[in-house]
Design an enzyme around this catalytic site. Structure first.
Site, PDB file in Angstrom:
ATOM      1  N   MET A 137       3.059   2.634  -1.609  1.00 45.60           N
ATOM      2  CA  MET A 137       3.315   3.443  -2.898  1.00 45.60           C
ATOM      3  C   MET A 137       2.047   3.861  -3.820  1.00 45.60           C
ATOM      4  O   MET A 137       2.310   4.239  -4.962  1.00 45.60           O
ATOM      5  CB  MET A 137       4.428   2.769  -3.930  1.00 45.60           C
ATOM      6  CG  MET A 137       5.819   2.605  -2.841  1.00 45.60           C
ATOM      7  SD  MET A 137       6.864   1.296  -3.495  1.00 45.60           S
ATOM      8  CE  MET A 137       7.242   2.056  -5.247  1.00 45.60           C
ATOM      9  N   GLU A 172      -6.131  -1.721 -13.055  1.00 44.43           N
ATOM     10  CA  GLU A 172      -7.684  -2.256 -12.912  1.00 44.43           C
ATOM     11  C   GLU A 172      -8.618  -1.045 -13.614  1.00 44.43           C
ATOM     12  O   GLU A 172      -9.625  -0.802 -13.043  1.00 44.43           O
ATOM     13  CB  GLU A 172      -8.193  -2.562 -11.422  1.00 44.43           C
ATOM     14  CG  GLU A 172      -7.260  -3.562 -10.726  1.00 44.43           C
ATOM     15  CD  GLU A 172      -7.708  -3.877  -9.338  1.00 44.43           C
ATOM     16  OE1 GLU A 172      -8.544  -3.286  -8.889  1.00 44.43           O
ATOM     17  OE2 GLU A 172      -7.092  -4.700  -8.802  1.00 44.43           O
ATOM     18  N   TRP A 190       1.661 -11.821  -3.014  1.00 43.11           N
ATOM     19  CA  TRP A 190       0.754 -10.769  -2.347  1.00 43.11           C
ATOM     20  C   TRP A 190       0.822 -10.763  -0.860  1.00 43.11           C
ATOM     21  O   TRP A 190      -0.153 -11.045  -0.178  1.00 43.11           O
ATOM     22  CB  TRP A 190      -0.551 -10.269  -2.945  1.00 43.11           C
ATOM     23  CG  TRP A 190      -1.201  -8.914  -2.540  1.00 43.11           C
ATOM     24  CD1 TRP A 190      -2.109  -8.580  -2.137  1.00 43.11           C
ATOM     25  CD2 TRP A 190      -0.404  -7.970  -3.465  1.00 43.11           C
ATOM     26  NE1 TRP A 190      -1.992  -7.200  -2.193  1.00 43.11           N
ATOM     27  CE2 TRP A 190      -0.972  -6.643  -2.982  1.00 43.11           C
ATOM     28  CE3 TRP A 190       0.904  -7.824  -4.224  1.00 43.11           C
ATOM     29  CZ2 TRP A 190      -0.571  -5.372  -3.359  1.00 43.11           C
ATOM     30  CZ3 TRP A 190       1.050  -6.447  -4.526  1.00 43.11           C
ATOM     31  CH2 TRP A 190       0.357  -5.332  -4.082  1.00 43.11           C
ATOM     32  N   ASN A 217       0.611  -1.313   0.035  1.00 41.57           N
ATOM     33  CA  ASN A 217       0.210   0.210  -0.076  1.00 41.57           C
ATOM     34  C   ASN A 217       1.047   1.496   0.028  1.00 41.57           C
ATOM     35  O   ASN A 217       0.285   2.225  -0.312  1.00 41.57           O
ATOM     36  CB  ASN A 217      -0.822  -0.017   1.343  1.00 41.57           C
ATOM     37  CG  ASN A 217      -1.958  -1.109   1.221  1.00 41.57           C
ATOM     38  OD1 ASN A 217      -2.703  -1.041   0.224  1.00 41.57           O
ATOM     39  ND2 ASN A 217      -1.835  -1.931   2.102  1.00 41.57           N
ATOM     40  N   GLU A 229       0.726 -10.250  -7.548  1.00 38.54           N
ATOM     41  CA  GLU A 229      -0.355 -10.350  -6.621  1.00 38.54           C
ATOM     42  C   GLU A 229      -0.712 -11.974  -6.488  1.00 38.54           C
ATOM     43  O   GLU A 229      -1.791 -12.231  -6.307  1.00 38.54           O
ATOM     44  CB  GLU A 229      -1.244  -9.594  -6.759  1.00 38.54           C
ATOM     45  CG  GLU A 229      -0.999  -7.841  -7.131  1.00 38.54           C
ATOM     46  CD  GLU A 229      -1.925  -7.118  -7.157  1.00 38.54           C
ATOM     47  OE1 GLU A 229      -3.179  -7.403  -6.606  1.00 38.54           O
ATOM     48  OE2 GLU A 229      -1.918  -6.216  -7.615  1.00 38.54           O
TER      49      GLU A 229
HETATM   50  C1  XIL Z   1      -4.672  -4.405  -1.420  1.00 42.86           C
HETATM   51  C2  XIL Z   1      -4.033  -4.590  -0.255  1.00 42.86           C
HETATM   52  O1  XIL Z   1      -3.128  -5.818  -0.308  1.00 42.86           O
HETATM   53  C3  XIL Z   1      -4.669  -4.147   1.249  1.00 42.86           C
HETATM   54  O2  XIL Z   1      -3.910  -4.104   2.118  1.00 42.86           O
HETATM   55  C4  XIL Z   1      -5.579  -2.833   0.778  1.00 42.86           C
HETATM   56  O3  XIL Z   1      -6.507  -2.592   1.892  1.00 42.86           O
HETATM   57  C5  XIL Z   1      -6.478  -2.861  -0.526  1.00 42.86           C
HETATM   58  O4  XIL Z   1      -5.359  -2.962  -1.419  1.00 42.86           O
HETATM   59  N1  XIL Z   1      -5.487  -5.526  -6.319  1.00 42.86           N
HETATM   60  C6  XIL Z   1      -4.299  -4.651  -6.375  1.00 42.86           C
HETATM   61  C7  XIL Z   1      -3.581  -4.318  -4.945  1.00 42.86           C
HETATM   62  O5  XIL Z   1      -3.905  -4.187  -7.305  1.00 42.86           O
HETATM   63  O6  XIL Z   1      -3.028  -3.119  -4.954  1.00 42.86           O
HETATM   64  C8  XIL Z   1      -4.597  -4.628  -3.839  1.00 42.86           C
HETATM   65  O7  XIL Z   1      -4.141  -4.399  -2.598  1.00 42.86           O
HETATM   66  C9  XIL Z   1      -5.411  -6.123  -4.005  1.00 42.86           C
HETATM   67  C10 XIL Z   1      -6.244  -5.912  -5.161  1.00 42.86           C
END
Ligand code: XIL
Length: 459
Positions: free
Chosen positions: A177, A265, A419, A175, A372
């Protein structure tokens, strides 16, 4: 003439020996059946954590052998891929096993199309320790980065630090960055107020420990600073703030962060072929993704620019839209890589789906990030505790993912990023209202899980 006769004699002699010595004959109710003599299974050799070599004696005139491997001494079930496995030699490596587990094997010979009885059964126990001299980092060195999502706070905790630096060659901020962490407000002159503290801390940590940093993520609809939500300026002023933000980040970390997820996304789920309706879309227009990539490219042409999204391995419609977008960005040389977020399940998507999605991406002129990675075990909420069986299924899925990634042409492999480090830290628990989950490679005590071994096995 003479030679032919001798040959014929030899042939008949051999045939006679074969019939009388190696094939026994029985006559019963006017039917005659031949039964081949079974081989003698020999003790396993080359016993390792996840594999051993099974071997057996030669059966004269056998055209091949069939090997069974099971965890059940009575062979009530078989190891996947090892039920009557056809083998054309006198040994076979049995791989993909669990450590510290007892296995049994037996073998049959096939002579003249007739399958023998089972041989004796051999039992073998795989080694019990994880190979400590191999780490994710050492096993992937020179091949691709193996990354982990971290937080700056955890880099200061000894137990995390130990595993981060032992196992991984790259970090991504889970988170710290994201825009909300860095862009904390807008001052009276319309300039962004930055908080660089956590991202600076991560960069220092990476430098001190020789870790690559993958930037995540400049633009994401789930991390919009309040000041941007509340911004009452014009659309052009909004866009200028976005450009100012990207410039500032790239300038500050020039030569230190060499890759970034520029937009995360951006494609809608339901419609599949639509842009997600975000503040960025509303303020900057349908081509906001392209604008952000152009700002990033202009800010530092040496940074590798990525697009990152989820469900890419099984939602072909969404993937089609993303790959079309990639084509458009490539036409203007605005993209270098694509991240497939690997938030998957132990039983979904299938290996074939992941392979197909990967092949389609590899066909593009981009580098590939399996980003992730976490493998859900409890999407159906049928577990309250982690079972051995589910942990093994997870290991197989992780192995599949790594095998598929590892098979990508070398110049297109960027990284696999998990992740989070350990199960109890996973974002999936809060994301799913506390539903139990164990999606990562380490358990809550920082111990390696079977999934960790699945990663190594996939290489
Ligand atoms: C998530 C984090 O893991 C959480 O701690 C935060 O509350 C929300 O974001 N897709 C992404 C990531 O690209 O940045 C997300 O990370 C999970 C889904």
């Amino acid at each position: 003439m003479k030679i032919e006769k001798v040959c014929n004699k030899v042939f008949y002699a051999l045939f006679f020996i074969a019939i009388t010595t190696f094939v026994s004959c029985s006559s019963d109710d006017n039917t005659t059946s031949f039964s081949a003599v079974p081989p003698v299974a020999q003790d396993a050799s080359e016993i390792d954590f996840t594999s051993f070599r099974a071997s057996w004696s030669n059966v004269f005139l056998a055209s091949g052998y069939e090997l069974d491997v099971s965890t059940d001494p009575n062979f009530g079930s078989f190891l996947q891929g090892y039920e009557s496995l056809a083998v054309n030699q006198l040994f076979q490596s049995v791989t993909g096993l669990s450590l510290n587990t007892e296995y049994y094997y037996r073998v049959r010979a096939i002579v003249n199309g007739v399958t023998s009885e089972n041989s004796n059964t051999i039992s073998v126990e795989t080694n019990e320790e994880f190979p400590d001299d191999i780490t994710l980092k050492s096993a992937t060195e020179g091949n691709f980065f193996v990354g982990v999502a971290v937080s700056e706070a955890r880099t200061n905790i000894a137990a995390y630090d130990e595993v981060y630096t032992r196992e991984f060659s790259s970090i991504t901020a889970e988170n710290d960055m994201k825009m909300e962490s860095i862009f904390t407000g807008i001052d009276g002159s319309g300039n962004i107020i930055f908080d660089w503290s956590r991202i600076d801390g991560l960069i220092d940590y990476a430098e001190a420990n020789n870790l690559n940093v993958h930037g995540h993520t400049l633009i994401w609809h789930r991390s919009i600073p309040q000041a941007l939500e509340d911004f009452t300026g014009t659309d052009q002023e909004f866009e200028d703030l976005i450009q100012q933000y990207i410039n500032a980040v790239f300038t500050r970390y020039q030569g230190k962060i060499n890759s970034w997820d520029v937009v995360n996304e951006a494609i809608d789920d339901d419609a599949g072929t639509q842009w997600r309706n975000t503040l960025f879309l509303q303020r900057m227009g349908d081509n906001y993704v392209e604008k952000c990539f152009a700002f990033a490219r202009a800010a530092d042409p040496n940074v590798k620019l990525f697009y990152n999204d989820y469900n890419m391995t099984f939602d072909g419609i969404k993937r089609g839209k993303v790959l079309d977008m990639v084509d458009d960005l490539l036409a203007s040389d605005l993209i270098d890589g694509v991240g497939y977020q690997m938030h998957i399940d132990y039983n979904f998507p299938s290996r074939e789906q992941i392979q197909e999605a990967t092949d389609e991406l590899v066909a593009k002129d981009v580098i590939v990030h399996f980003a992730e990675l976490d493998v859900k075990l409890n999407a159906a909420n049928d577990l309250t505790d982690l079972t051995d069986e589910r942990a093994e299924a997870q290991r197989q899925k992780v192995r599949e993912v790594v095998e598929i990634f590892n098979a990508i042409p070398q110049n297109k492999k960027y990284a696999i990023t998990v992740w989070g480090l350990k199960d109890d830290d996973t974002w999936l628990i809060p994301e799913n209202n506390g539903r139990p989950e164990w999606p990562l490679l380490f358990d809550e005590s920082f111990e390696k899980k079977p999934a960790y071994l699945g990663f190594l096995e996939g290489l």
